[in-house]
Design an enzyme around this catalytic site. Structure first.
Site, PDB file in Angstrom:
ATOM      1  N   GLU A 289       0.679 -44.754 -45.070  1.00 47.79           N
ATOM      2  CA  GLU A 289       0.501 -44.992 -46.518  1.00 47.79           C
ATOM      3  C   GLU A 289       1.313 -46.196 -46.979  1.00 47.79           C
ATOM      4  OE1 GLU A 289      -2.119 -42.114 -46.202  1.00 47.79           O
ATOM      5  OE2 GLU A 289      -1.897 -43.589 -47.804  1.00 47.79           O
TER       6      GLU A 289
ATOM      7  N   HIS B 240      -7.339 -50.688 -43.392  1.00 45.54           N
ATOM      8  CA  HIS B 240      -7.518 -49.919 -42.175  1.00 45.54           C
ATOM      9  C   HIS B 240      -7.861 -50.820 -40.993  1.00 45.54           C
ATOM     10  CE1 HIS B 240      -8.293 -45.933 -44.462  1.00 45.54           C
ATOM     11  NE2 HIS B 240      -7.040 -46.033 -44.047  1.00 45.54           N
TER      12      HIS B 240
HETATM   13  C1  LIG Z   1      -6.970 -35.019 -40.638  1.00 44.32           C
HETATM   14  N1  LIG Z   1      -7.481 -35.827 -41.701  1.00 44.32           N
HETATM   15  C2  LIG Z   1      -7.755 -37.123 -41.501  1.00 44.32           C
HETATM   16  O1  LIG Z   1      -7.577 -37.741 -40.450  1.00 44.32           O
HETATM   17  C3  LIG Z   1      -8.291 -37.820 -42.739  1.00 44.32           C
HETATM   18  N2  LIG Z   1      -7.627 -39.115 -42.886  1.00 44.32           N
HETATM   19  C4  LIG Z   1      -6.649 -39.244 -43.803  1.00 44.32           C
HETATM   20  O2  LIG Z   1      -6.252 -38.345 -44.533  1.00 44.32           O
HETATM   21  C5  LIG Z   1      -6.127 -40.667 -43.984  1.00 44.32           C
HETATM   22  C6  LIG Z   1      -4.627 -40.708 -43.759  1.00 44.32           C
HETATM   23  C7  LIG Z   1      -4.197 -40.448 -42.288  1.00 44.32           C
HETATM   24  C8  LIG Z   1      -4.762 -41.521 -41.347  1.00 44.32           C
HETATM   25  C9  LIG Z   1      -2.703 -40.376 -42.168  1.00 44.32           C
HETATM   26  C10 LIG Z   1      -6.465 -41.049 -45.421  1.00 44.32           C
HETATM   27  N3  LIG Z   1      -6.019 -42.412 -45.670  1.00 44.32           N
HETATM   28  O3  LIG Z   1      -6.658 -43.412 -45.043  1.00 44.32           O
HETATM   29  C11 LIG Z   1      -4.969 -42.671 -46.440  1.00 44.32           C
HETATM   30  O4  LIG Z   1      -4.526 -43.839 -46.537  1.00 44.32           O
HETATM   31  C12 LIG Z   1      -9.824 -37.984 -42.683  1.00 44.32           C
HETATM   32  C13 LIG Z   1     -10.224 -38.899 -41.518  1.00 44.32           C
HETATM   33  C14 LIG Z   1     -10.466 -36.637 -42.539  1.00 44.32           C
HETATM   34  C15 LIG Z   1     -10.263 -38.645 -43.998  1.00 44.32           C
HETATM   35 ZN   LIG Z   2      -5.422 -45.101 -44.925  1.00 44.33          ZN
END
Ligand SMILES: CNC(=O)[C@@H](NC(=O)[C@H](CC(C)C)CN(O)C=O)C(C)(C)C
Ligand SMILES: [Zn+2]
Ligand SMILES: [Zn+2]
Length: 163
Positions: free
Chosen positions: A121, A130
């Site tokens: 983050e 990303h």
């Molecule tokens: C387990 N759930 C996931 O892997 C989810 N990914 C995330 O929640 C990202 C954060 C992680 C990479 C720390 C959201 N993001 O990009 C924030 O900047 C999903 C891929 C399901 C969206």
């Molecule tokens: Zn992210």
């Protein structure tokens, strides 16, 4: 997710303040403080960036734990799914970082590791997008097997291209 499309591309300073508002009940406050401090230091050790903790809720990077609707346009979704989000550099909500408190936050390999998620983050809060590289910290999916040295060569290159 990263909402950096809503903000400018980078901060116009190398020293940023951060504040931790509402905490999670999953971990002692002191543990949250040290995990977040080490997430910041992962970035400062490889760049000219410096991070200073501030008691003010007007810090550049305001961090808090929240659930479901929490005052911005991006409500959280309960357990699993989206773990956290951050706004790209800019005033006000810019740089702010929110963690979904419906997740099980941990300091170790179980649940979701707070240091790892916070470091991702913070990447967004600094202006990084990303990466499609599975080894990059900025990969969009949480990978519990990420080694202890969080940042990949790509992440180090990208942060130094920006600051
Ligand atoms: C387990 N759930 C996931 O892997 C989810 N990914 C995330 O929640 C990202 C954060 C992680 C990479 C720390 C959201 N993001 O990009 C924030 O900047 C999903 C891929 C399901 C969206
Ligand atoms: Zn992210
Ligand atoms: Zn939010």
């Amino acid at each position: 997710e990263d909402y950096s499309h809503l903000q400018s591309t980078r901060w116009n300073k190398n020293q940023l303040t951060y504040n931790i508002g509402r905490y999670t009940n999953d971990l002692p406050r002191s543990t949250v403080d040290s995990l977040i401090e080490s997430a910041f230091s992962a970035w400062s050790t490889v760049s000219s960036l410096r991070f200073v903790r501030s008691p003010s809720p007007y810090a550049d990077i305001q961090m808090e734990f929240a659930t479901y609707a929490h005052g911005d346009l991006y409500p959280f979704d309960g357990p699993r799914g989206t773990l956290a989000h951050a706004f790209g550099p800019g005033p006000g909500i810019g740089g702010d970082t929110h963690f979904d408190d419906n997740e099980q936050w941990t300091a170790g390999p179980k649940g979701f590791n707070l240091k790892l998620v916070a470091a991702h983050e913070i990447g967004h809060a600094l202006g990084l997008k990303h990466s499609r590289n599975r080894d990059s910290l900025m990969y969009p999916n949480y990978r519990s097997s990420r080694p202890d040295n969080l940042l990949s060569v790509e992440d180090i290159t990208n942060i130094n291209a920006l600051y």
